[in-house]
Design a protein around this motif. Structure first.
Motif, short mmCIF file in Angstrom:
data_model
loop_
_atom_site.label_atom_id
_atom_site.label_comp_id
_atom_site.label_asym_id
_atom_site.label_seq_id
_atom_site.Cartn_x
_atom_site.Cartn_y
_atom_site.Cartn_z
N GLN A 1 0.92 -1.11 0.02
CA GLN A 1 0.05 -0.04 0.03
C GLN A 1 0.78 1.30 -0.02
OE1 GLN A 1 -2.50 0.58 3.45
NE2 GLN A 1 -3.93 1.84 2.42
N VAL A 2 0.29 2.17 -0.77
CA VAL A 2 1.27 3.56 -0.74
C VAL A 2 0.03 4.66 -0.30
CG1 VAL A 2 2.51 5.26 -2.03
CG2 VAL A 2 2.30 2.93 -2.83
N ARG A 3 0.60 5.39 0.76
CA ARG A 3 -0.41 6.50 1.29
C ARG A 3 0.39 7.64 1.56
NH1 ARG A 3 -3.77 5.29 6.39
NH2 ARG A 3 -4.57 7.31 5.55
N TRP A 4 -0.54 8.85 1.47
CA TRP A 4 0.17 10.20 1.43
C TRP A 4 0.19 10.37 3.19
CZ3 TRP A 4 2.23 13.71 -1.76
CH2 TRP A 4 1.95 14.98 -1.48
N ALA A 5 1.41 10.87 3.54
CA ALA A 5 1.21 11.16 5.01
C ALA A 5 1.42 12.89 5.18
CB ALA A 5 2.52 10.46 5.57
N GLY A 6 1.20 13.57 3.92
CA GLY A 6 1.25 14.86 4.27
C GLY A 6 2.57 15.74 3.82
N SER A 7 2.38 16.90 3.63
CA SER A 7 3.16 17.95 3.55
C SER A 7 3.44 19.09 4.60
CB SER A 7 2.99 18.70 2.19
OG SER A 7 3.26 17.75 1.21
N PHE A 8 4.49 19.45 4.93
CA PHE A 8 4.72 20.53 6.05
C PHE A 8 5.97 21.07 5.81
CE2 PHE A 8 5.27 21.67 10.61
CZ PHE A 8 4.30 22.68 10.51
N GLU A 9 6.14 22.57 5.86
CA GLU A 9 7.46 23.02 5.93
C GLU A 9 8.33 22.72 4.75
OE1 GLU A 9 9.04 23.55 9.76
OE2 GLU A 9 7.31 24.50 10.48
N GLY A 10 7.82 22.55 3.64
CA GLY A 10 8.70 22.14 2.36
C GLY A 10 8.94 20.84 2.04
N GLN A 11 8.43 20.00 2.91
CA GLN A 11 8.79 18.60 2.77
C GLN A 11 7.63 17.59 2.85
OE1 GLN A 11 11.51 17.78 6.53
NE2 GLN A 11 9.68 16.99 7.31
N THR A 12 7.66 16.55 2.01
CA THR A 12 6.51 15.58 1.96
C THR A 12 6.79 14.23 2.47
OG1 THR A 12 5.88 16.99 0.17
CG2 THR A 12 4.92 14.90 0.29
N THR A 13 5.86 13.41 3.02
CA THR A 13 6.15 12.34 3.63
C THR A 13 5.29 11.35 2.84
OG1 THR A 13 7.09 13.35 5.65
CG2 THR A 13 6.39 10.77 5.44
N LEU A 14 5.64 10.30 2.48
CA LEU A 14 4.84 9.02 2.01
C LEU A 14 5.06 7.90 2.87
CD1 LEU A 14 5.37 9.05 -1.86
CD2 LEU A 14 3.55 10.14 -0.69
N ALA A 15 3.79 7.10 3.08
CA ALA A 15 3.99 5.84 3.74
C ALA A 15 4.01 4.65 2.66
CB ALA A 15 3.01 5.71 4.81
N LEU A 16 4.77 3.91 2.48
CA LEU A 16 4.81 2.62 1.85
C LEU A 16 4.93 1.46 2.67
CD1 LEU A 16 5.06 1.56 -1.14
CD2 LEU A 16 7.50 1.72 -0.91
N GLY A 17 3.74 0.60 2.35
CA GLY A 17 3.45 -0.81 3.39
C GLY A 17 4.18 -1.56 2.18
N VAL A 18 5.10 -2.50 2.85
CA VAL A 18 5.81 -3.68 2.02
C VAL A 18 5.67 -5.12 2.94
CG1 VAL A 18 7.42 -2.10 1.03
CG2 VAL A 18 8.09 -3.24 3.12
#
Length: 183
Positions: free
Chosen positions: A137-154
């Protein structure tokens, strides 16, 4: 004629080595052959599972996220405007949302937190990874202060690599994350 000791010692070593080779398993002993040939890395992959970190913060936007399947690994690509961004890709117990710190659950036996050091003005559509060998699964974990996080389930904690590519002709870059199908 007297033979020097060093010559006798060498002759003994040669005789012992010859006897060992004669007693070694033959090609008909398939268990030995299989163990020897399968000892190499899977698909030649020599990656590990330690964090992959590079670069500094760069201006630009995330434009999209896509996934692909390859013979030996699954690949996630984050398309961005501007020069290649810095990144931090690592296995974590829980992926945390940017800003709030809330847990971002993903399917799978292990989780990768992917931090792209570029912001996003929109939430891109996450690719479906149904039927992939490693990705769950791939999920968006948000953007804050110029950086972005994604969650990748493996599926499990498996070898990974991450790298950035820049195309000067279009002024775009890609953050590429590969996760092997097995060790």
């Amino acid at each position: 004629m007297k033979i020097p000791r060093t010559r006798l010692a060498r002759a003994a070593v040669v005789a012992l080595a010859s006897a060992t080779l004669l007693a070694a398993p033959t090609a008909s002993s398939s268990a030995s052959v299989v163990a020897t040939t399968s000892a190499g890395p899977y698909c030649g992959i020599t990656w590990g599972s330690t964090p992959e970190v590079a670069g500094d913060m760069e201006a630009g936007q995330i434009q999209g996220v896509r996934a692909g399947r390859h013979t030996c690994y699954d690949r996630l690509v984050i398309d961005m405007s501007g020069d290649a961004a810095g990144y931090d890709v690592r296995y974590v117990k829980t992926v945390r949302a940017d800003g709030s710190g809330a847990a971002v659950p993903v399917a799978g036996g292990a989780r990768l937190a992917i931090l792209a050091k570029k912001g996003a003005t929109f939430v891109p559509t996450m690719p479906s990874v149904s039927g992939y060998d490693t990705f769950r699964q791939v999920r968006w974990a948000g953007s804050f202060e110029g950086q972005t996080t994604l969650a990748l389930g493996v599926r499990a904690r498996l070898p990974l690599r991450a790298f950035a590519l820049y195309d000067a002709s279009t002024d775009t870059s890609r953050l590429v994350i590969d996760v092997a199908h097995r060790w």
